[in-house]
Structure formats: structure tokens, C-alpha cells
Design a protein around this motif. Sequence first.
Motif, short mmCIF file in Angstrom:
data_model
loop_
_atom_site.label_atom_id
_atom_site.label_comp_id
_atom_site.label_asym_id
_atom_site.label_seq_id
_atom_site.Cartn_x
_atom_site.Cartn_y
_atom_site.Cartn_z
N GLN A 85 -66.10 -24.86 -6.46
CA GLN A 85 -65.65 -25.21 -5.11
C GLN A 85 -66.09 -24.18 -4.09
O GLN A 85 -66.39 -24.52 -2.93
N HIS A 86 -66.15 -22.92 -4.47
CA HIS A 86 -66.67 -21.88 -3.56
C HIS A 86 -68.19 -21.99 -3.44
O HIS A 86 -68.74 -21.84 -2.34
N GLN A 87 -68.86 -22.22 -4.55
CA GLN A 87 -70.32 -22.33 -4.51
C GLN A 87 -70.80 -23.45 -3.60
O GLN A 87 -71.83 -23.32 -2.94
N TRP A 88 -70.04 -24.53 -3.54
CA TRP A 88 -70.44 -25.68 -2.74
C TRP A 88 -69.76 -25.71 -1.37
O TRP A 88 -69.88 -26.69 -0.64
N GLY A 89 -69.07 -24.64 -1.04
CA GLY A 89 -68.52 -24.51 0.31
C GLY A 89 -67.26 -25.30 0.58
O GLY A 89 -66.92 -25.53 1.75
N THR A 97 -58.97 -26.16 1.08
CA THR A 97 -60.23 -26.87 0.99
C THR A 97 -60.73 -27.31 2.35
O THR A 97 -59.94 -27.41 3.31
N THR A 98 -62.02 -27.58 2.42
CA THR A 98 -62.60 -28.13 3.64
C THR A 98 -62.66 -29.66 3.58
O THR A 98 -63.04 -30.30 4.55
N LYS A 99 -62.33 -30.24 2.42
CA LYS A 99 -62.39 -31.69 2.25
C LYS A 99 -61.30 -32.37 3.07
O LYS A 99 -60.22 -31.80 3.29
N ALA A 100 -61.59 -33.59 3.48
CA ALA A 100 -60.62 -34.39 4.23
C ALA A 100 -60.12 -35.53 3.36
O ALA A 100 -60.86 -36.10 2.55
#
Length: 411
Positions: free
Chosen positions: A126-130, A237-240
Motif C-alpha cells: 500500500q505504501h509502494q503504490w501510494g 488511505t488515499t482510496k475513496a
Amino acid sequence: MTSKAGLVWSILLITAGIVSLAFIFYTLFPGKVPSVAGQYFTPSEIERARHYQQIMRLLGIMAFLAQVVCLVWLVAGTRAMAWSDTVLRITGGRYYPALIIYFISIWILLKVVALPFNFYGGFIVQHQWGFSTQNLGSWWMDYLKGGVLELVLAGIGVTLLFWSSGRWPHTWWAVAALFLSGWLFISTFLWPLLVAPLFNRFQPIEEGPVKTTVDRLAERAGLKIKEILVMDASRRTTKANAYFTGLGSTKRIVLYDNLLKNYPLEEVEAVIAHEMAHWQRGHIFRSLLWSVGANFLLLGMLYAVLKITFTYEIARPGPYPPHLLVATLLFLQLVSFLGQPLQNAISRHYEREADRVALQLTGNPDAMIRLHIDLARKNLSDIAPPPFITWLTASHPSPLERIREAEEVTR
């Protein structure tokens, strides 16, 4: 173990192995995406999303297989029984303390086996993919809180299950299914109040354009919406995303704060309409009813398999010996895995229905199309997974399918 039991276990293990190999094959070699996807996504977007999903799928299936191998290793020899006998000696032959200690030791073992895959997929990838905004301490805190909650609830369930096997030797499975079904309704009611706040903060949506949109959609849907909450998802997370949860007076729609910050109002409206559609069509309640039937079927099958596998142990008076827990967990792992296609087919049906109702509520298919495009791009969703992957694991229709269905409304 009788020959009939050996045949049943062989069928379960071989079938799960074949399905797992097929899943791995189609994950590594997914084939071409339909050319129509090029109307909405660039080749690099499609390839990047597929690469991310490949990693997550492989980690998921490897965690499952690692736990199955661990349980088979315990069951195949005398290890599970020897471990149980050791715990009984330590507790001076006291059954329930031994059962609890035995359960905790097996639970810890399975957690340790799965931890490398969970940590790599849930934190490092999850960090590697931002995506992840968590630090290491925050991730471990969530993991430990979730683990303790799981341990307590599962421990209570195991204790009651084995107690009922002594109290109702031939019908414990029906009693357990009835209890578990009741617990599903209770937990669905209580989860938003007691569990969700352990991991996130929730605030009522503020007055403004989104609140006005909610009121307008609720009137069209004929719903009395008591709570639309905003969750501080951006802490992790940055996901919505968004979801509908609860039962009765605890029903609520929850929106990620990332959704409100990073998506235009028309797309937020499409999301809210979709969640209201789940509410209007009673999808949570209907899913619970399906789960009730599944509980009776699953536990009835478990009783039948244990009966032919451990004929002597089950014939003895009193609750089942602790070492039967390992075979129980193995059976539940395998059958739950193989039962995914039915469960996910029902879920996809509900999602399609919610999409159709949402389009009726908003009357804006263009916004729905843009929403699915933006969500797929930002969340790195697989645009069009191989049919086998969809059949086995997809709880939602693919982004491309949802876009095409929304387009049908515009024609």
C-alpha cells in the motif's frame, strides 16, 4: 478415519487445490482486456491496475494456502491430538480451560502463518503504490485491535460450539446455526455503534451542497435518512469509498472523507444514490437471510463430515475433544473458499440492482460513468478481470461492466 471420510476430505482438498491453481494461472496470465476499455482508460492505466491487482491476489491466495497447509499438517498426523493431550495435562484435565488454551494456540499459529502476507499486502504494498497514509505503529495498532476483537469473539463462539456438542450430541449443529444466525443480526445492529468507532472517527455530514443532495435523493427514494456520516479514512488511505451499514435504528450511510475531498459533487451524488439504493432494496437484510440458510447448510455439513471422520470421539459422551477444532477449522476454510462463487454472485446481483436504482434516482448516467472511471483510476481497480477471477472472488461487477450498463441508459 473411514474410507468415506477420506474420500470427502480428498474431494475438498483436491477441488480447492485445482481452483487455487486456476486462480493463480488467471492472475498471472489474465489475457487481453476488451478493446472497448480503450475508450475510457489508457494502456498504461490498464496495465498499472492489473499489476497492482496481481500482487494483491497472489498474496491473498498464498495466505489462504499457507493456512490450509498448516491445518492439514496438524490433522494429517497425530500432532493435533498430541497438542490437545498436552494442553489437557497442563490444565489438570479441566476441559474448558484446555479448550480455550488450545484454541488460542491454534489461532496464534494461523495468525503467524498469515502475518507475512497480511503485512506485505496491507502495509508495504500500500505504501509502494501510494495508497497508505499510515505509519508502522498505526498499522500495528489496527492489526492488534482487530486481532484481539477476533480472538475474543471467535473464542466465545468456539466455546459455545463445543459446549453445545455435549449438550445436544446429534442436533448441536442446528442449535449452533440458530445461535450464529441470531448473532449475525445482533452484530449487524451493534457493529456501527461499538466496533467501527474503535478504528475510525465518524462525523455527521455538514450543512451544504452534499447535505442538500442527500435530502433530495432521500425524498425521491422515499427514505427517512437519519444519519449520513463522514469517516476519517484519509488517516489510513488515499482510496475513496462509501458503504451502507447497520440494521433498524443503526442504519447509516458512511462516506470516506477522501470521496468528498477529491470527487466532484455529481459523482458524490451518484455514490450516495447507490448506497441509498442498497437501503431502499433491503440488501443488508436480504443478505442476512441468505447467511442464515448458509449457516444451517454449512454446520449441517460440518456435523456430517466430523461424524464420519471421528466416529469414536463423537460417540463418546460429553463435548467433542479439543483436537477436533483443527479439523473443524480446516473444513470451514475449504468450504468457505469453495462457496465464494455463490456468495459473490449474490453480491454482484445486489450491486447491479443498486446501480440501476441509483441511475433512476439521479437521472444522470454521465456522472455515474465518470464516477466509475475515476474510482477505477484512483483505486487501481482491474478494469475487466478474467471471467474466472470474477466468478470466484469479485463481489462487484467490473468497472467496465458498470460503465457499459450506465451507457445503456443514455441510448
